[in-house]
Design an enzyme around this catalytic site. Structure first.
Site, PDB file in Angstrom:
ATOM      1  N   ASN A 191       1.022  -0.909  -0.095  1.00 53.73           N
ATOM      2  CA  ASN A 191       0.081   0.536  -0.460  1.00 53.73           C
ATOM      3  C   ASN A 191       1.401   1.430   0.163  1.00 53.73           C
ATOM      4  OD1 ASN A 191       0.644   1.351   3.466  1.00 53.73           O
ATOM      5  ND2 ASN A 191      -0.212  -0.714   3.373  1.00 53.73           N
TER       6      ASN A 191
ATOM      7  N   VAL B 297      -0.433 -10.397   0.519  1.00 56.28           N
ATOM      8  CA  VAL B 297       0.892 -11.113   0.792  1.00 56.28           C
ATOM      9  C   VAL B 297       2.291  -9.850   1.475  1.00 56.28           C
ATOM     10  CG1 VAL B 297       2.153 -10.709  -0.928  1.00 56.28           C
ATOM     11  CG2 VAL B 297       0.260 -11.272  -1.590  1.00 56.28           C
ATOM     12  N   ASP B 298       1.831  -8.539   1.474  1.00 54.44           N
ATOM     13  CA  ASP B 298       2.848  -7.604   2.141  1.00 54.44           C
ATOM     14  C   ASP B 298       2.796  -8.096   3.683  1.00 54.44           C
ATOM     15  OD1 ASP B 298       3.799  -5.276   2.564  1.00 54.44           O
ATOM     16  OD2 ASP B 298       2.032  -3.626   2.625  1.00 54.44           O
TER      17      ASP B 298
ATOM     18  N   SER C  33      -3.940  -6.285  -6.119  1.00 60.34           N
ATOM     19  CA  SER C  33      -5.540  -5.655  -5.996  1.00 60.34           C
ATOM     20  C   SER C  33      -6.451  -7.069  -6.314  1.00 60.34           C
ATOM     21  CB  SER C  33      -6.298  -5.390  -7.333  1.00 60.34           C
ATOM     22  OG  SER C  33      -4.886  -3.927  -6.831  1.00 60.34           O
TER      23      SER C  33
ATOM     24  N   GLY D 238      -7.076  -9.089  -3.928  1.00 62.86           N
ATOM     25  CA  GLY D 238      -6.896  -9.789  -2.342  1.00 62.86           C
ATOM     26  C   GLY D 238      -8.200  -8.303  -1.665  1.00 62.86           C
TER      27      GLY D 238
ATOM     28  N   TYR E  62      -7.698  -5.320  -1.581  1.00 69.44           N
ATOM     29  CA  TYR E  62      -8.249  -4.381  -2.766  1.00 69.44           C
ATOM     30  C   TYR E  62      -9.641  -4.100  -3.985  1.00 69.44           C
ATOM     31  CZ  TYR E  62      -4.946  -1.258  -1.527  1.00 69.44           C
ATOM     32  OH  TYR E  62      -3.935  -0.673  -0.449  1.00 69.44           O
TER      33      TYR E  62
HETATM   34  N1  AR6 Z   1       1.750 -15.410  -2.030  1.00 74.68           N
HETATM   35  C1  AR6 Z   1       1.000 -15.302  -2.480  1.00 74.68           C
HETATM   36  N2  AR6 Z   1      -0.339 -14.792  -2.799  1.00 74.68           N
HETATM   37  C2  AR6 Z   1      -0.615 -14.434  -1.769  1.00 74.68           C
HETATM   38  C3  AR6 Z   1      -0.140 -14.812  -0.206  1.00 74.68           C
HETATM   39  C4  AR6 Z   1       0.664 -15.140  -0.113  1.00 74.68           C
HETATM   40  N3  AR6 Z   1       2.097 -15.054   0.481  1.00 74.68           N
HETATM   41  N4  AR6 Z   1      -1.308 -14.311   0.305  1.00 74.68           N
HETATM   42  C5  AR6 Z   1      -1.677 -13.467   0.603  1.00 74.68           C
HETATM   43  N5  AR6 Z   1      -1.944 -13.813  -1.745  1.00 74.68           N
HETATM   44  P1  AR6 Z   1      -3.744  -8.895  -0.794  1.00 74.68           P
HETATM   45  P2  AR6 Z   1      -3.517  -6.568  -2.483  1.00 74.68           P
HETATM   46  C6  AR6 Z   1      -2.803 -13.292  -2.524  1.00 74.68           C
HETATM   47  O1  AR6 Z   1      -4.900  -8.667  -0.014  1.00 74.68           O
HETATM   48  O2  AR6 Z   1      -5.645  -6.494  -2.945  1.00 74.68           O
HETATM   49  C7  AR6 Z   1      -2.369  -5.454   2.428  1.00 74.68           C
HETATM   50  O3  AR6 Z   1      -2.896  -5.453   3.502  1.00 74.68           O
HETATM   51  C8  AR6 Z   1      -4.163 -12.697  -2.220  1.00 74.68           C
HETATM   52  O4  AR6 Z   1      -5.175 -14.175  -1.879  1.00 74.68           O
HETATM   53  O5  AR6 Z   1      -2.127  -9.425  -0.743  1.00 74.68           O
HETATM   54  O6  AR6 Z   1      -3.587  -5.794  -4.006  1.00 74.68           O
HETATM   55  C9  AR6 Z   1      -1.505  -4.191   1.625  1.00 74.68           C
HETATM   56  O7  AR6 Z   1      -1.175  -3.916   2.801  1.00 74.68           O
HETATM   57  C10 AR6 Z   1      -4.966 -12.276  -3.133  1.00 74.68           C
HETATM   58  O8  AR6 Z   1      -5.158 -13.488  -4.318  1.00 74.68           O
HETATM   59  O9  AR6 Z   1      -3.427  -7.512  -1.917  1.00 74.68           O
HETATM   60  C11 AR6 Z   1      -2.472  -3.581   1.062  1.00 74.68           C
HETATM   61  O10 AR6 Z   1      -2.961  -2.452   1.948  1.00 74.68           O
HETATM   62  C12 AR6 Z   1      -3.898 -11.826  -3.767  1.00 74.68           C
HETATM   63  O11 AR6 Z   1      -3.093 -12.295  -3.125  1.00 74.68           O
HETATM   64  C13 AR6 Z   1      -3.589  -4.381   1.007  1.00 74.68           C
HETATM   65  O12 AR6 Z   1      -3.623  -5.629   2.023  1.00 74.68           O
HETATM   66  C14 AR6 Z   1      -3.414 -10.303  -3.712  1.00 74.68           C
HETATM   67  O13 AR6 Z   1      -4.928  -9.788  -1.962  1.00 74.68           O
HETATM   68  C15 AR6 Z   1      -2.869  -4.426  -0.698  1.00 74.68           C
HETATM   69  O14 AR6 Z   1      -4.153  -4.906  -0.888  1.00 74.68           O
END
Ligand code: AR6
Length: 166
Positions: A23, A32-33, A119, A121, A123
Site C-alpha cells: 500500500n 502478501v505484504d 489488487s 485480495g 483491494y
Molecule cells: N503468496 C502469494 N499470494 C498471496 C499470499 C502469498 N503469501 N498471500 C495472499 N496472497 P492482497 P491487494 C494473495 O490482499 O488486494 C495489504 O494489506 C491473495 O489471496 O495481499 O493488492 C497491503 O498492505 C490475493 O489473491 O493484496 C494493502 O493494504 C492476492 O494475493 C492491501 O492489502 C492479493 O491480495 C493490498 O491489497
C-alpha cells in the site's frame, strides 16, 4: 519472456525478484505484504522506511525496490495496486503496476520475477478481471532482461482464474 503460473506462496519462490502488493505507506499490511515482511525480516521494512522518508507515499501504479532480506529472492519490488471501483475504471493503474514492476526488474538486472494477483485480495478486484489485466500487461510489456514471469497464486480460485486466461 515466458509466462508461467504456479499455486503457492510468493515468499518461497526461488526467483530474482518477487513483487509485493503493498500500500502507499510502504509500512506493511496484511495479505502478501504481511507475509513478505514477516518472513523476509526487518531489513525490508528498514529500506521501505528510508524510501518513504526520502520520497513520501508511493503513488498507486508505481513501484520501488528493496532487499528481499531473508527470503530466497534477491529483491522485493513493492507496487501499489488500485482499490477496485464499481464506478470508475482503474484498469490502467493495475496495468501500470505490472509494467512498472517489470521495468524496475529490468533496471535491477532481474531475469526471473514472481507476481501475486495484485489488487485481487483486500483491494477487491474481481479475480477473472485481475487475471486478464495481469496477463495482458505482461504480454504487452517492453522487451527486457526478464526471461520468466511467474504468477504465484495463493488459492485454487486465483489459480483457476489465471489458468483460464492463459
Ligand atoms: N503468496 C502469494 N499470494 C498471496 C499470499 C502469498 N503469501 N498471500 C495472499 N496472497 P492482497 P491487494 C494473495 O490482499 O488486494 C495489504 O494489506 C491473495 O489471496 O495481499 O493488492 C497491503 O498492505 C490475493 O489473491 O493484496 C494493502 O493494504 C492476492 O494475493 C492491501 O492489502 C492479493 O491480495 C493490498 O491489497
Amino acid at each position: 519472456m515466458d509466462t508461467e503460473i504456479v499455486r503457492g506462496d510468493i515468499t518461497q519462490q526461488n526467483v530474482d525478484a518477487i513483487v509485493n502488493a503493498a500500500n502507499s505507506s510502504l509500512l506493511g499490511g496484511g495479505g502478501v505484504d504481511g507475509a513478505i515482511h514477516r518472513r523476509g525480516g526487518p531489513r525490508i521494512l528498514e529500506e521501505c522506511r528510508r524510501i518513504r522518508a526520502a520520497s513520501g507515499p508511493l503513488p498507486t501504479g508505481q513501484a520501488v525496490s528493496t532487499t528481499a532480506g531473508d527470503l530466497p529472492a534477491r529483491w522485493v519490488i513493492h507496487t501499489v495496486g488500485p482499490v477496485h471501483s464499481a464506478t470508475e475504471d482503474r484498469t490502467h493503474l493495475l496495468t501500470s503496476c505490472y509494467v512498472e514492476s517489470l521495468r524496475l526488474a529490468d533496471e535491477l538486472g532481474a531475469r526471473t520475477v514472481a507476481f501475486p494477483a495484485i489488487s485481487a485480495g483486500a483491494y477487491g478486484w474481481p479475480l477473472d478481471d485481475a487475471a486478464r489485466v495481469a496477463v495482458a500487461a505482461v504480454r504487452d510489456a517492453a522487451p527486457s532482461s526478464v526471461t520468466t514471469c511467474r504468477f504465484v497464486l495463493f488459492d485454487e480460485a486465483a489459480y483457476a482464474a489465471f489458468d483460464r486466461v492463459l
